[in-house]
Design a protein around this motif. Structure first.
Motif, mmCIF file in Angstrom:
data_model
loop_
_atom_site.group_PDB
_atom_site.id
_atom_site.type_symbol
_atom_site.label_atom_id
_atom_site.label_comp_id
_atom_site.label_asym_id
_atom_site.label_seq_id
_atom_site.Cartn_x
_atom_site.Cartn_y
_atom_site.Cartn_z
ATOM 1 N N VAL A 36 0.842 -1.204 0.000
ATOM 2 C CA VAL A 36 0.000 0.000 0.000
ATOM 3 C C VAL A 36 0.873 1.248 0.000
ATOM 4 C CG1 VAL A 36 -1.780 1.274 1.250
ATOM 5 C CG2 VAL A 36 -1.820 -1.233 1.222
ATOM 6 N N LEU A 37 1.921 1.233 0.833
ATOM 7 C CA LEU A 37 2.849 2.370 0.880
ATOM 8 C C LEU A 37 3.556 2.549 -0.457
ATOM 9 C CD1 LEU A 37 4.311 4.575 2.504
ATOM 10 C CD2 LEU A 37 5.965 2.836 3.228
ATOM 11 N N LEU A 38 3.968 1.439 -1.066
ATOM 12 C CA LEU A 38 4.629 1.510 -2.370
ATOM 13 C C LEU A 38 3.682 2.053 -3.433
ATOM 14 C CD1 LEU A 38 7.240 0.847 -3.914
ATOM 15 C CD2 LEU A 38 6.299 -1.427 -4.362
ATOM 16 N N LEU A 39 2.400 1.670 -3.355
ATOM 17 C CA LEU A 39 1.402 2.184 -4.296
ATOM 18 C C LEU A 39 1.269 3.699 -4.176
ATOM 19 C CD1 LEU A 39 -1.066 1.886 -6.234
ATOM 20 C CD2 LEU A 39 -2.441 1.454 -4.196
ATOM 21 N N VAL A 40 1.151 4.195 -2.950
ATOM 22 C CA VAL A 40 0.988 5.633 -2.742
ATOM 23 C C VAL A 40 2.227 6.389 -3.197
ATOM 24 C CG1 VAL A 40 0.621 7.436 -1.013
ATOM 25 C CG2 VAL A 40 -0.628 5.275 -0.848
ATOM 26 N N LEU A 41 3.411 5.895 -2.847
ATOM 27 C CA LEU A 41 4.650 6.575 -3.246
ATOM 28 C C LEU A 41 4.805 6.593 -4.758
ATOM 29 C CD1 LEU A 41 7.191 5.233 -0.583
ATOM 30 C CD2 LEU A 41 6.125 7.489 -0.677
ATOM 31 N N THR A 42 4.479 5.491 -5.409
ATOM 32 C CA THR A 42 4.620 5.416 -6.860
ATOM 33 C C THR A 42 3.671 6.377 -7.562
ATOM 34 O OG1 THR A 42 5.225 3.082 -6.638
ATOM 35 C CG2 THR A 42 4.633 3.844 -8.829
ATOM 36 N N SER A 43 2.506 6.609 -6.950
ATOM 37 C CA SER A 43 1.535 7.512 -7.577
ATOM 38 C C SER A 43 2.036 8.951 -7.629
ATOM 39 C CB SER A 43 0.210 7.455 -6.825
ATOM 40 O OG SER A 43 0.343 7.989 -5.515
ATOM 41 N N PHE A 44 3.063 9.288 -6.846
ATOM 42 C CA PHE A 44 3.608 10.650 -6.840
ATOM 43 C C PHE A 44 4.900 10.764 -7.653
ATOM 44 C CE2 PHE A 44 1.066 10.780 -2.907
ATOM 45 C CZ PHE A 44 0.345 11.928 -3.144
ATOM 46 N N LYS A 45 5.300 9.704 -8.345
ATOM 47 C CA LYS A 45 6.546 9.718 -9.111
ATOM 48 C C LYS A 45 6.275 10.039 -10.576
ATOM 49 C CE LYS A 45 9.021 6.314 -6.261
ATOM 50 N NZ LYS A 45 9.699 5.007 -6.268
ATOM 51 N N SER A 46 7.330 10.413 -11.259
ATOM 52 C CA SER A 46 7.246 10.592 -12.711
ATOM 53 C C SER A 46 7.360 9.235 -13.388
ATOM 54 C CB SER A 46 8.358 11.520 -13.195
ATOM 55 O OG SER A 46 9.624 10.951 -12.923
ATOM 56 N N SER A 48 9.456 8.150 -15.681
ATOM 57 C CA SER A 48 10.830 7.652 -15.750
ATOM 58 C C SER A 48 11.324 7.188 -14.393
ATOM 59 C CB SER A 48 11.753 8.753 -16.292
ATOM 60 O OG SER A 48 11.707 9.896 -15.446
ATOM 61 N N GLU A 49 10.934 7.877 -13.346
ATOM 62 C CA GLU A 49 11.402 7.530 -12.004
ATOM 63 C C GLU A 49 10.824 6.206 -11.524
ATOM 64 O OE1 GLU A 49 11.738 9.631 -7.577
ATOM 65 O OE2 GLU A 49 10.626 10.600 -9.212
ATOM 66 N N ILE A 50 9.651 5.851 -12.000
ATOM 67 C CA ILE A 50 9.037 4.585 -11.595
ATOM 68 C C ILE A 50 9.921 3.403 -11.981
ATOM 69 C CG2 ILE A 50 7.096 3.038 -12.062
ATOM 70 C CD1 ILE A 50 5.316 5.478 -12.221
ATOM 71 N N PHE A 51 10.591 3.499 -13.144
ATOM 72 C CA PHE A 51 11.409 2.390 -13.626
ATOM 73 C C PHE A 51 12.862 2.494 -13.150
ATOM 74 C CE2 PHE A 51 7.906 2.766 -16.656
ATOM 75 C CZ PHE A 51 7.448 1.462 -16.679
ATOM 76 N N THR A 52 13.350 3.706 -12.977
ATOM 77 C CA THR A 52 14.747 3.864 -12.544
ATOM 78 C C THR A 52 14.912 3.645 -11.040
ATOM 79 O OG1 THR A 52 14.398 6.256 -12.357
ATOM 80 C CG2 THR A 52 15.302 5.419 -14.435
ATOM 81 N N ASN A 53 13.959 4.158 -10.225
ATOM 82 C CA ASN A 53 14.027 4.003 -8.763
ATOM 83 C C ASN A 53 12.668 3.537 -8.242
ATOM 84 O OD1 ASN A 53 16.767 5.104 -8.438
ATOM 85 N ND2 ASN A 53 15.821 7.048 -9.032
ATOM 86 N N LEU A 57 11.938 6.875 -2.474
ATOM 87 C CA LEU A 57 10.997 7.968 -2.291
ATOM 88 C C LEU A 57 10.985 8.850 -3.540
ATOM 89 C CD1 LEU A 57 11.847 9.039 1.378
ATOM 90 C CD2 LEU A 57 9.873 7.703 0.613
ATOM 91 N N PRO A 58 9.880 9.518 -3.828
ATOM 92 C CA PRO A 58 9.830 10.400 -5.010
ATOM 93 C C PRO A 58 10.826 11.552 -4.885
ATOM 94 C CG PRO A 58 7.641 10.043 -4.092
ATOM 95 C CD PRO A 58 8.596 9.483 -3.110
ATOM 96 N N GLU A 59 11.572 11.810 -5.951
ATOM 97 C CA GLU A 59 12.492 12.952 -5.943
ATOM 98 C C GLU A 59 11.717 14.257 -5.905
ATOM 99 O OE1 GLU A 59 15.033 12.569 -9.283
ATOM 100 O OE2 GLU A 59 15.975 10.692 -8.587
ATOM 101 N N THR A 60 10.689 14.359 -6.690
ATOM 102 C CA THR A 60 9.776 15.496 -6.661
ATOM 103 C C THR A 60 8.344 14.957 -6.700
ATOM 104 O OG1 THR A 60 9.851 15.691 -9.080
ATOM 105 C CG2 THR A 60 11.376 17.065 -7.799
#
Length: 285
Positions: A36-46, A48-53, A57-60
């Motif tokens: 659940v935490l990973l789902l929420v964090l991923t929803s705030f990523k770009s 490209s960032e989803i696949f690289t990291n 945590l989201p950079e922005t």
């Protein structure tokens, strides 16, 4: 004189067992909460960032993911459709099941127990078994691609459990309350609305939470009875969204969070009443 060392040893072992149990509960909670935490964090990523990291945590923080999912992805309409269908279904389930439970408890008529067994039989019929005949009925009545097709099905499937739980709760209310209200001049509807319903708020909250979670996440009937995209509810709309925006994982994860958030918030608001209603409803058979 002999000294008994068994008591301190039992206390030490008991404290160790409690700490070990607490640690195990934390581990189990972590296993369930990590996705659940990973789902929420991923929803705030770009994207490209989803696949690289993927695990960082989201950079922005990308709030645009939610905005795009809400507007471009059509989640505004899906959300509105779910609110209409689930809201009307929930109100009907609570009203009809509470009336039926009150009648089963307060009125002694020949078919009382048979009728209760008839309601319980609803537990034994999986919703999937009735999909084809219900589809045929809705097609004949011209209700496909309308809110009513889902509302009628949801109310029918929600009544058996709701009647059972509310009946169990109503049986814990002393009959003297109803008798006193009747002596004061109340008719049966007044006894029901002024005495039983206020006392049954915990049980009603338990029924509301259970049915809300089920109805909000119901997928099978929503995808079969509704084919018009403008009428889809959130679960069905999420599948269509996934097919249309399968490459945009950021918006997809944001859409999933939007779909899941109402059930979590609804449970958190009424969790105390839910636990109280479930526990009190099982005290008398």
């Amino acid at each position: 004189m002999s000294t008994d060392h068994s008591e301190p040893l039992r206390e030490t072992l008991g404290e160790f067992a409690d700490k070990l149990t607490l640690l195990g509960l934390f581990v189990i909670a972590g296993v369930f909460l990590f996705p659940v935490l990973l789902l929420v964090l991923t929803s705030f990523k770009s994207r490209s960032e989803i696949f690289t990291n993927p695990l960082s945590l989201p950079e922005t923080i990308q709030f645009d993911n939610y905005l795009n999912a809400w507007t471009t992805g059509g989640f505004e309409q899906y959300f509105f459709n779910s609110v209409i269908v689930v809201g009307i279904s929930l109100v009907l389930i609570l009203f009809l099941s509470s009336l039926a439970a009150y009648a089963l408890v307060q009125f002694d008529f020949p078919a009382n127990k048979i009728l209760f067994v008839f309601f319980l039989a609803g537990f034994m019929i999986p919703p999937q078994v009735l999909l084809v005949p219900l589809y045929s009925i809705m097609n004949v009545l011209g209700l496909l691609n309308t809110y009513f097709s889902l509302i009628f099905a949801y109310v029918a499937f929600g009544l058996p459990f709701s009647i059972f739980l509310l009946r169990q709760f109503f049986m814990t209310i002393p009959d003297t309350y109803a008798e006193a209200a009747r002596i004061d001049g109340c008719n049966e509807f007044q006894v029901f609305f002024r005495v039983y319903l206020p006392l049954a708020l915990p049980a009603l909250a338990a029924v509301a939470i259970y049915q809300f979670v089920f109805l909000w996440n119901e997928f099978l009937y929503a995808i079969i009875f509704i084919t018009d995209d403008a009428m889809r509810t959130l679960p069905a709309g999420l599948m269509a969204f996934q097919g249309q925006y399968s490459a945009d994982w950021a918006q997809l994860f944001a859409g999933i969070v939007i779909a899941v958030a109402p059930t979590v918030l609804f449970f958190l608001l009424f969790q105390r009443q839910f636990i109280r209603g479930i526990s009190m409803g099982g005290t008398k058979g």
